[in-house]
Design a protein around this motif. Structure first.
Motif, PDB file in Angstrom:
ATOM      1  N   ARG A  62       0.731  -1.069   0.385  1.00  0.00           N
ATOM      2  CA  ARG A  62      -0.087  -0.011   0.055  1.00  0.00           C
ATOM      3  C   ARG A  62       0.583   1.827   0.373  1.00  0.00           C
ATOM      4  N   VAL A  66       0.707   3.793  -3.070  1.00  0.00           N
ATOM      5  CA  VAL A  66       0.114   5.169  -2.633  1.00  0.00           C
ATOM      6  C   VAL A  66       1.066   6.502  -2.795  1.00  0.00           C
ATOM      7  N   GLU A  70       0.956   9.641  -4.976  1.00  0.00           N
ATOM      8  CA  GLU A  70       1.729  11.259  -4.876  1.00  0.00           C
ATOM      9  C   GLU A  70       2.612  11.736  -6.111  1.00  0.00           C
ATOM     10  N   LEU A 117      -6.751  -0.182  -3.252  1.00  0.00           N
ATOM     11  CA  LEU A 117      -7.419   1.203  -3.775  1.00  0.00           C
ATOM     12  C   LEU A 117      -7.156   1.078  -5.726  1.00  0.00           C
ATOM     13  N   CYS A 520      -4.005   9.282   8.743  1.00  0.00           N
ATOM     14  CA  CYS A 520      -4.388   8.301   7.624  1.00  0.00           C
ATOM     15  C   CYS A 520      -3.724   9.028   6.414  1.00  0.00           C
ATOM     16  N   ASN A 521      -3.082   9.072   5.293  1.00  0.00           N
ATOM     17  CA  ASN A 521      -2.981   9.624   5.063  1.00  0.00           C
ATOM     18  C   ASN A 521      -3.797  10.349   3.553  1.00  0.00           C
ATOM     19  N   VAL A 523      -4.137  10.617  -0.044  1.00  0.00           N
ATOM     20  CA  VAL A 523      -4.128   9.344  -1.319  1.00  0.00           C
ATOM     21  C   VAL A 523      -5.903   8.507  -0.218  1.00  0.00           C
ATOM     22  N   ASP A 524      -6.101   8.311   0.823  1.00  0.00           N
ATOM     23  CA  ASP A 524      -6.914   7.244   0.778  1.00  0.00           C
ATOM     24  C   ASP A 524      -8.415   8.373   1.372  1.00  0.00           C
ATOM     25  N   LEU A 554      -3.125  15.247  -6.563  1.00  0.00           N
ATOM     26  CA  LEU A 554      -3.413  14.255  -6.029  1.00  0.00           C
ATOM     27  C   LEU A 554      -4.689  14.067  -7.399  1.00  0.00           C
TER      28      LEU A 554
END
Length: 591
Positions: A62, A66, A70, A117, A520-521, A523-524, A554
């Protein structure tokens, strides 16, 4: 007999080896040019990214994916069978959980590394939704081609298939003659037309016709139901443009503050209100504003073979001193007392007041309690009759404002959002047009954004992050609606349900306030925003220039087109505004 030349044999072997090396070199060069300069290379790369996306089941995989996003790499589409995927209400995962008190129907979110994802595709044949108000009566069949409810409930006026549409006559199990006549009957006992009732909760709502037609009375109803055997009932309601979300009253509090709703309604919702010593009735009491109304239509009210359940329901209402206004057929209406609770008293359910330390407005993953919430010393000011009538309550600070902020902040915030929304519309956004109906504010604070677009043909789901100041009670006091939520988890709705998503300080949603570390990030979070955004829908983000730059980078990876703007004249913050549009893409071969 001839003689063999050993020198010739040695050089022949060397040339054979060199020929193989040369051949391998030229093949490698050819493959390189094929991959770099032809569509085959793009296809193979995409297949590789998709394989990585769908197999991202551990932290390292993951993190690698990610990092690629990015850097600007595009995310691939999820498989076609994921068109209705809801990460936290996934029946394949949740069916393995306990059935006790419907625990398996509540939210159960996977860890990030357990989720692929990728971008949720629209179903084959998907069309831009029918605009409001026509959508109240009809939606495209192809957008959710599920006939189960139409087949089973069509005779009760829920919905039926009509050519390319599903049409909604406005009926329900307990009001087959239509919600309009049913609402008129309720109006004989509840002041529906006097602008004192503004916020309503409809439990187990079906396709939400009750809430849809209450809008004609300027009553804003938030409806909910679980993801259950009536496939996509909430999805149908959202497609119609009616405020709904997926929830289950099982083991936890519903994600609302105390005293949020002026009216709570159950039409054959089948919630066992008296089970577990009246725990579910106590949760309704927590949510219902003092002086508010409770309507239960259907079992167990004067229902065959449910005499005990009906008697128990009346008993628990008496224990909390609710006034039984009327019982007509299978419908009962109670009024909650506007003042102090009559507890403690002798009652068969063992109900008593909660401790003074308990906060009745804490409601994010909080277990249900078998105790009755205490009113504060301002209980009279929370009562239905004490609030200004609609729409005056929209811009008048309620007592809860003083509990959450300094003096004057509410008024300043209200004026600020009037200026900001006027500027948004000057940028050419679709706000105020029939193209926008379902709107979400991901970080709503006092609900100023929603208040500023109140004259538009929209409704706004105001989200107050569960880790921030608890201002959601102020939003309900204004006559608006919303829920608590943590944006490190997926939201409880189907894909493609919002036309506009608005967020201020998006970076704060995923940071720990105390440590400053990311929980958390981004992207998610943006992939989740894409999941719930409709094709051709709009995202509006306000944040610092650095964060806006990151969001813009993004956005290309999730197939949004974006533009960056300066803030409105008079703005004092160091902010930029990003406006993005989700492109209308389809899976290869989809119609």
């Amino acid at each position: 007999m001839g003689h063999t030349n050993p020198t010739s044999k040695k050089y022949g072997s060397r040339w054979k080896f060199l020929d193989l090396v040369s051949l391998a070199f030229f093949v490698a060069v050819g493959v390189f040019f094929l991959l770099v300069f032809t569509r085959l290379g793009d296809s193979l790369a995409a297949s590789g990214r998709q394989a990585l996306a769908l197999s991202a089941t551990d932290a390292r995989q993951r993190a690698r994916l990610v990092a690629l996003v990015e850097e600007g790499q595009p995310l691939e589409a999820c498989p076609a069978d994921a068109v209705d995927h809801m990460p936290c209400e996934d029946p394949r995962r949740n069916s393995q959980l306990s059935r006790e008190r419907n625990f398996y129907r509540e939210r159960h979110c996977p860890m990030p590394e357990e989720s692929p994802l990728c971008l949720i595709p629209p179903p084959s044949g998907y069309q831009i939704p029918v605009p409001w108000p026509d959508s109240l009566y009809k939606i495209w069949h192809s957008n959710m081609p599920y006939n189960k409810i139409a087949d089973r409930k069509g005779h009760q006026g829920w919905m039926k298939e009509d050519g390319p549409y599903f049409v909604f006559p406005g009926g329900g199990t307990m009001f087959p003659d239509g919600a309009v006549s049913y609402i008129e009957k309720l109006g004989q006992y509840i002041p529906i037309d006097k602008h004192t009732i503004r916020t309503a909760l409809d439990m187990g709502c079906g396709v939400a016709s009750f809430g849809g037609f209450l809008l004609n009375k300027e009553i804003l109803t938030l409806s909910f139901a679980p993801r259950d055997s009536h496939k996509s009932q909430i999805q149908f309601a959202l497609e119609r443009g009616i405020p709904t979300f997926v929830a289950m009253l099982g083991t936890r509090r519903l994600p609302f503050p105390a005293y949020a709703f002026d009216l709570v309604h159950c039409s054959r919702c089948l919630i066992p209100f008296t089970a577990y010593n009246g725990t579910y009735f106590v949760e309704v009491d927590r949510l219902l504003r003092p002086g508010g109304y409770l309507v239960i239509s259907g079992p167990p009210v004067q229902w065959a073979k449910q005499d005990k359940e009906w008697a128990d329901l009346q008993a628990v209402a008496r224990a909390l001193c609710y006034e039984l206004i009327v019982v007509e057929g299978n419908t009962a209406i109670w009024k909650k007392p506007a003042g102090d609770s009559c507890l403690p008293n002798q009652n068969e359910f063992g109900l008593d007041l909660c401790s003074e330390a308990a906060n009745p407005s804490y409601a994010w993953y909080i277990e249900l309690e078998n105790c009755v919430s205490r009113l504060t010393n301002m209980e009279g000011e929370y009562a239905v009759e004490s609030l200004p009538s609609w729409p005056l309550r929209l811009n008048k600070p309620s007592p809860r404002v003083l509990l959450t902020s300094r003096d004057g902040l509410f008024e300043a915030d209200t004026k600020r959002w009037v200026r900001r929304v006027a500027y948004y519309k000057s940028l050419g956004l679709k706000l105020g047009t029939s193209n926008v109906r379902n709107v979400m504010d991901m970080n709503a604070f006092f609900g100023g954004f929603a208040a500023a677009i109140i004259s538009d043909p929209v409704w706004v789901m105001n989200i107050v992050p569960s880790h921030s100041h608890s201002t959601l009670g102020v939003i309900f006091d204004r006559g608006l609606i919303g829920v608590y939520h943590d944006w490190c988890e997926a939201f409880s709705t189907y894909p493609r349900t919002y036309d506009v998503i608005h967020v201020v300080n998006i970076d704060s949603l995923i940071r720990d306030k105390r440590t400053g570390n990311y929980r958390c990030n981004l992207v998610d979070l943006m992939v989740e925003m894409d999941r719930i955004l409709r094709p051709e829908g709009t995202v509006i983000v306000r944040d610092s220039p650095d964060i806006i730059k990151k969001v813009a980078r993004l956005s290309g990876g999730i197939r949004w087109t974006s533009s960056i703007y300066k803030t409105e004249p008079g703005s004092t913050g160091n902010e930029k505004i990003l406006v993005a549009t989700k492109t209308f893409w389809k899976l290869p071969g989809a119609s």
